[in-house]
Design an enzyme around this catalytic site. Structure first.
Site, PDB file in Angstrom:
ATOM      1  N   HIS A  54       0.846  -1.206   0.000  1.00 46.27           N
ATOM      2  CA  HIS A  54       0.000   0.000   0.000  1.00 46.27           C
ATOM      3  C   HIS A  54       0.876   1.250   0.000  1.00 46.27           C
ATOM      4  CE1 HIS A  54      -3.573   2.441   1.447  1.00 46.27           C
ATOM      5  NE2 HIS A  54      -2.555   3.233   1.776  1.00 46.27           N
ATOM      6  N   GLU A  55       1.842   1.284   0.909  1.00 47.97           N
ATOM      7  CA  GLU A  55       2.709   2.455   1.000  1.00 47.97           C
ATOM      8  C   GLU A  55       3.627   2.570  -0.212  1.00 47.97           C
ATOM      9  OE1 GLU A  55       2.038   4.617   3.080  1.00 47.97           O
ATOM     10  OE2 GLU A  55       0.795   3.468   4.466  1.00 47.97           O
ATOM     11  N   HIS A  58       1.796   4.212  -3.115  1.00 48.22           N
ATOM     12  CA  HIS A  58       1.837   5.675  -3.002  1.00 48.22           C
ATOM     13  C   HIS A  58       3.199   6.207  -3.449  1.00 48.22           C
ATOM     14  CE1 HIS A  58      -1.982   5.959  -1.068  1.00 48.22           C
ATOM     15  NE2 HIS A  58      -1.608   5.483   0.104  1.00 48.22           N
TER      16      HIS A  58
END
Length: 210
Positions: A54-55, A58
């Protein structure tokens, strides 16, 4: 494009990974059983993939737009996540990817934000498929050796946990206000917000059918 990181970022990711893994283990092991350590390993694997990817989603999109971007953990929020787990839920806001680029457009910010939740949606479906496949193989081959049978049961459990965690992370991060990803997505595109939110809801609902 080469992914740029640092020793500081890696340390922050590891600390947040372990803390969130513990929080979700507490959720699944209430009260604690003899399988607590095994559940922690499963949670670490599933949360690890869900949280780190997820990170990184980004980060990758942000760096694609020429931004400096690194993850930074929030110690108080990590502690809060563990404490809320004892109450039966996890407030999962372990930190964020810090982005510096004064020239980002609203569309670019929205695309950076939505990359994380959509990654969790994809992982939720992948873990769902793993759990269903393991459950299908095990009954169909009940004469398998015990080691293989145990491995299939464990794979099914990992798939179940991974599907639920990633579905929850996707929907949680689509909250359209505050520091959540959903706010930037909503500001950029109502259509993209609706699509990502509906996808997260579907993933979470399907995960609870296991």
């Amino acid at each position: 494009m080469r992914l740029r990181t640092s020793e500081t970022e890696i340390k922050h990711l590891l600390v947040a990974w372990l803390a969130i893994s513990l929080a979700f283990t507490i959720i699944f092991e209430r009260p604690p059983t003899e399988y607590f350590a095994l559940t922690f390993l499963a949670s670490a694997f599933t949360v690890g993939l869900g949280f780190v990817l997820h990170e990184l989603a980004h980060k990758i999109v942000a760096q694609r737009y020429g931004s400096w971007s690194e993850f930074r953990a929030e110690p108080l929020m990590l502690l809060f996540a563990i404490l809320t787990a004892f109450a039966g839920f996890v407030f999962a806001a372990p930190g964020a990817v810090v982005i510096f680029n004064p020239y980002l457009t609203r569309e670019q910010s929205g695309k950076i934000a939505v990359a994380g939740p959509l990654t969790n949606v994809a992982l939720s479906f992948a873990f769902l498929a793993l759990s269903l496949l393991a459950k299908f193989i095990f009954p169909a081959h009940s004469s398998l050796p015990s080691d293989i049978a145990n491995a299939l049961v464990f794979a099914s459990r990992v798939g179940e946990i991974g599907s639920k965690i990633n579905g929850w992370l996707a929907l949680f991060n689509m909250i359209p206000f505050g520091f959540f990803d959903g706010r930037k997505v909503f500001v950029w595109s109502k259509q993209a917000f609706t699509f990502a939110t509906c996808a997260a809801i579907l993933a979470l609902l399907l995960s609870h059918l296991l």
